[in-house]
Scaffold this motif. Structure first.
Motif, mmCIF file in Angstrom:
data_model
loop_
_atom_site.group_PDB
_atom_site.id
_atom_site.type_symbol
_atom_site.label_atom_id
_atom_site.label_comp_id
_atom_site.label_asym_id
_atom_site.label_seq_id
_atom_site.Cartn_x
_atom_site.Cartn_y
_atom_site.Cartn_z
ATOM 1 N N VAL A 131 35.368 37.080 -18.060
ATOM 2 C CA VAL A 131 34.280 36.917 -18.256
ATOM 3 C C VAL A 131 33.711 37.752 -16.665
ATOM 4 O O VAL A 131 34.824 37.528 -15.414
ATOM 5 C CB VAL A 131 33.003 35.659 -18.389
ATOM 6 C CG1 VAL A 131 33.458 35.986 -19.550
ATOM 7 C CG2 VAL A 131 34.187 34.472 -17.147
ATOM 8 N N HIS A 191 28.980 40.367 -17.888
ATOM 9 C CA HIS A 191 29.375 39.885 -18.868
ATOM 10 C C HIS A 191 29.396 38.443 -18.803
ATOM 11 O O HIS A 191 29.812 37.795 -17.578
ATOM 12 C CB HIS A 191 30.916 39.890 -18.993
ATOM 13 C CG HIS A 191 31.950 40.128 -20.256
ATOM 14 N ND1 HIS A 191 31.825 39.546 -21.272
ATOM 15 C CD2 HIS A 191 32.888 39.891 -20.130
ATOM 16 C CE1 HIS A 191 33.112 38.999 -21.804
ATOM 17 N NE2 HIS A 191 33.631 39.874 -21.486
ATOM 18 N N ARG A 240 22.188 36.925 -19.022
ATOM 19 C CA ARG A 240 23.244 38.101 -20.369
ATOM 20 C C ARG A 240 22.628 39.212 -20.107
ATOM 21 O O ARG A 240 22.684 40.157 -20.873
ATOM 22 C CB ARG A 240 23.450 37.137 -21.092
ATOM 23 C CG ARG A 240 23.719 37.908 -22.564
ATOM 24 C CD ARG A 240 25.089 37.170 -23.360
ATOM 25 N NE ARG A 240 24.093 36.022 -23.529
ATOM 26 C CZ ARG A 240 23.155 35.034 -24.000
ATOM 27 N NH1 ARG A 240 22.608 36.132 -25.568
ATOM 28 N NH2 ARG A 240 22.671 33.958 -24.609
ATOM 29 N N ASP A 252 29.599 35.788 -24.076
ATOM 30 C CA ASP A 252 28.423 36.655 -24.450
ATOM 31 C C ASP A 252 26.761 35.870 -25.619
ATOM 32 O O ASP A 252 26.029 36.623 -26.572
ATOM 33 C CB ASP A 252 28.585 37.863 -24.397
ATOM 34 C CG ASP A 252 29.251 38.489 -23.610
ATOM 35 O OD1 ASP A 252 28.768 38.561 -22.271
ATOM 36 O OD2 ASP A 252 30.254 39.098 -23.825
#
Length: 434
Positions: free
Chosen positions: A136, A67, A62, A86
């Protein structure tokens, strides 16, 4: 369904208990369109430390601008803690929406004559579904139990991580240290690198499996390691070295405390280094920044309530208690201690107490919020011969009040044992801090 209805639905699935196997989760994910295949993953198992290592790896990703998703278990207070994007827990609205979609697929399974998935399988499917919905790039996936037949073992990760292997859940994983190691080695996939801190026979099993799968293996203490330098009670200063990688004594700071986090952070750093090979956004600078910030609640967590120093640790097995005792002796060697303890009755309670307790300790015992909990009275009976003073309270808040009274800002208060205890007590303390 709204959030409360989704929780009621999940609670109803507890009747199915723990049923290892991949048939149900594979069918459920097939009906959901294989969401687990839409992003890269890192798969983490081990007896102890897998949550901390997962948190460090996710934090580093992160911090590198990636993501991320993070699936972990169990939770301390809310089911929403298990699924994060996140760094933020899934919202109650998104949680309910996901469970509603998954329930529709389960109804289809039942209509087709399939078995009903377990609660953990549903939560795993929710994590995979939500990560795909959020698009993600990487998801760190923590194993629930074992490895081979755990419902998370439906992914082909970029790296497989096995923190360590000790005697835990032996009744469900074959009864021997070797069988437990074989089960955890079940997350190893063909050609996927493995990072581990296992020792002895478990390491031998993991090596054999890695060789059979043509997977490179990186072993803590052989290919890489971290060394403790100092600790100020809030941050540890450490050094990472790897002759294999050409890294010699790379300094870093770690927000997570405890001697066990030295090894855990080394495993995380090695894992991140392998990820750097496939994603140049991951740099040593972003990694060291992340380790200075990363937190993992109730894992040798240091809180202050006015003048009162408090350590909260979900040490729920002998290896966890060994790490807790060692960390207390390292960081707070001269402090008198008041311990607030609650342990599940299916654990090796006497061994855990033998490891943790000192004769001059003061102890308050209570009952964790679980049907598997050992009673306060039974725990008092076990503790009494080992310490100078022990009291029992069935109510967790009463037990906390008494422990704070006995510590009185002058002794270190240590809250330890089952996560079913420390999660709730931690929440009480945070409310009082506010």
């Amino acid at each position: 369904m709204n959030y409360q209805e989704s929780i009621s639905y999940l609670e109803g699935l507890k009747i199915f208990g723990i049923r290892l196997g991949l048939t149900r989760i594979e069918r459920l994910l097939e009906l959901l369109g294989h969401p687990q295949d839409r992003y890269r993953t890192i798969h983490v198992t081990g007896t102890n430390g897998k949550g901390s290592v997962s948190a460090m790896v996710e934090g580093a990703l992160r911090r590198s601008g990636i993501h991320t998703g993070f699936y972990s278990s169990p939770h301390l207070v809310s089911y929403t803690e298990r699924v994060r994007v996140d760094g933020q827990n899934i919202s109650e609205e998104d949680f309910a929406e996901g469970i509603t979609v998954i329930r529709e697929k389960i109804d289809q399974m039942l209509a087709e004559g399939d078995e009903c998935p377990t609660q953990f399988e549903v939560l795993t499917a929710l994590g995979f579904y939500y990560f795909a919905k959020c698009q993600v790039e990487y998801a760190v996936i923590e194993v629930g139990l074992g490895g081979t037949l755990d419902s998370t073992n439906v992914i082909t990760p970029e790296v497989s991580v096995i923190t360590n292997v000790t005697m835990e859940h032996a009744d469900k994983l074959g009864g021997t240290l070797r069988s437990i190691a074989e089960n955890k080695a079940g997350i190893i996939k063909d050609g996927v690198p493995v990072v581990t801190a296992a020792k002895g026979e478990p390491l031998k099993v993991i090596r054999e499996t890695a060789e059979a799968k043509n997977a490179d293996i990186f072993v803590e203490g052989e290919d890489f390691s971290s060394t403790f330098l100092s600790c100020d009670g809030h941050t540890q200063k450490l050094e990472f070295s790897s002759e294999l990688l050409g890294i010699e004594k790379k300094p870093y700071e770690l927000h997570l405390l405890g001697r066990h986090q030295v090894e855990n952070s080394a495993v995380a750093l090695m894992t991140i280094r392998l990820l750097h090979n496939i994603d140049e956004r991951i740099t040593m600078q972003t990694v060291t920044e992340a380790l200075r910030l990363v937190s993992w609640p109730a894992r040798f967590e240091h809180l202050e309530l006015g003048a009162q120093q408090i350590i909260i640790d979900g040490a729920h097995n002998p290896a966890g208690m060994q790490a807790l005792r060692g960390s207390l002796d390292d960081i707070f060697p001269a402090e008198e201690r008041v311990l607030l303890l609650g342990i599940l009755k299916d654990k090796d309670i006497d061994t855990m107490l033998d490891i943790l307790l000192r004769p001059n300790d003061t102890v308050v015992v209570t009952r964790p919020q679980s049907e598997r909990a050992d009673s306060a009275d039974d725990l008092l009976r076990r503790v009494a011969p080992a310490v100078q003073h022990v009291e029992a309270f069935s109510d967790n808040e009463e037990a906390l009040d008494r422990a704070l009274e006995l510590a009185n800002g002058e002794k270190l208060l240590v809250i330890a044992g089952s996560l079913y205890l420390v999660g709730g007590v931690r929440q009480m303390l945070l409310k009082r801090k506010e």
